[in-house]
Scaffold this active site. Sequence first.
Site, PDB file in Angstrom:
ATOM      1  N   ALA A 285      27.612  -2.393  17.877  1.00 34.47           N
ATOM      2  CA  ALA A 285      27.020  -3.123  19.002  1.00 34.47           C
ATOM      3  C   ALA A 285      28.068  -3.373  20.076  1.00 34.47           C
ATOM      4  O   ALA A 285      27.808  -3.222  21.277  1.00 34.47           O
ATOM      5  CB  ALA A 285      26.416  -4.439  18.525  1.00 34.47           C
ATOM      6  N   ASP A 286      29.262  -3.768  19.667  1.00 34.15           N
ATOM      7  CA  ASP A 286      30.358  -3.955  20.621  1.00 34.15           C
ATOM      8  C   ASP A 286      30.753  -2.637  21.279  1.00 34.15           C
ATOM      9  O   ASP A 286      30.915  -2.564  22.508  1.00 34.15           O
ATOM     10  CB  ASP A 286      31.573  -4.537  19.900  1.00 34.15           C
ATOM     11  CG  ASP A 286      31.455  -6.022  19.662  1.00 34.15           C
ATOM     12  OD1 ASP A 286      31.791  -6.787  20.582  1.00 34.15           O
ATOM     13  OD2 ASP A 286      31.047  -6.422  18.559  1.00 34.15           O
ATOM     14  N   ILE A 287      30.939  -1.612  20.466  1.00 33.02           N
ATOM     15  CA  ILE A 287      31.388  -0.324  20.994  1.00 33.02           C
ATOM     16  C   ILE A 287      30.339   0.264  21.936  1.00 33.02           C
ATOM     17  O   ILE A 287      30.654   0.789  23.005  1.00 33.02           O
ATOM     18  CB  ILE A 287      31.713   0.632  19.842  1.00 33.02           C
ATOM     19  CG1 ILE A 287      32.972   0.144  19.108  1.00 33.02           C
ATOM     20  CG2 ILE A 287      31.912   2.061  20.346  1.00 33.02           C
ATOM     21  CD1 ILE A 287      33.285   0.901  17.840  1.00 33.02           C
TER      22      ILE A 287
END
Length: 408
Positions: free
Chosen positions: A180-182
């Site tokens: 999700a961050d990436i």
Amino acid sequence: MTGEARTPEGETGPLDGLTVIDASRVLVGPFCTMQLGDLGADVIKIERPGVGDQTRGWRPPAYGDTDESAYYLSINRNKRSVTLDFSTDEGREVFRDLVSEADILVENFRVGRMEEWGLDYEDLRAENPGLVYCSLSGYGEWGPDKDRPAYDIMMQAEGGLMSITGEEGGPPVRVGVAIADIGAGMYATQAILAALLHRELGDGTGQKVDVSLLDGQVAWMSYMASNYFATGDSPGRMGSKHPTITPYQAFETRDDYVVVACASEHIWPRFCAAFDLPNLVDDERFATNADRVENRDALDSILAEELASYTADEVVSRCRDHDVPVSPVNDMADVFDHPQVDARGMHQTIDHPTAGTVEMAGSPMHFSGTPTSIRRHPPLLGEHTAEVLSEYGYRPEDIEHLRDVGAI
């Protein structure tokens, strides 16, 4: 075999000449700004004095006998570190000076925090109308959940990914990296570049970019979302299987797992030939992909028994001999010993002042005229504070005063 960090003279990337102020921490923002740095931008990473980015303390693992967190080193190359304390008037004023000459600002503080400090887009655009200001957050800057804290595992769950990840009948499973961050970091990079292009083609003004982890996860649902819209049924967990293609999954062999991808009708008969299974080609239950999906359970049972009689190497060899897409399930050691990974420059090293030689994944962006490069080691905390402030006209006595008042 690993490649040395690529630092060819004159080849600094397509964003050479642009300045990025990176006021982000942990993963989503630093991953975005690392990409901008790989593309040639001068990235100035702003960190809290004495503490720095939280990921500096996320260890073990660390490199050798040092305190250099492997996590931090993985996403902070091609940056210069400046320490600033935003809780001080002097620290905020220095930040405004840096941003006044920057092209891009990236931040991922809680929604509203930059506004409290007088550092929001509206506060900074008057002095720098060309600024592209990117805010990253869990839920975005409006909506009922905008003030909620967010972490990757929450976003994978809330955005639907965990509902389709894991074995059928088993518990939901988080993807092994913070996807999700990436993913949001990649969307942020894409949005920033689009805003820069608009600035250059338009009247020279920048704009605010708002990217959230939840939005990114929902967008990544792509065909799974479309399957739901088309049928009204929420897709479930299928392990490595594909909802509309089969066989397209991992199979257990005598000694390991392999992945087979029969993604077209032309591949299916070649797959059957590879394992001397002509009867399956003639079986009406498996004549087309739609038939195979309809009769998935029967086919899975036949193929699982068949491939279990071979070693993983034998399955890979047979499939490749018949031009069937196949792969072993590589671990990290296998990945970075892979000849194709090496040939593409995806295994890089760079010298670090305390950690020695640091290995890292390379950049996947390849250009014919302005190649990416790894020019700078992930910086020590505050390593470039005096250097950067000097470039902005601060005298040694000014810098010493800022240290005395705790602003840097």
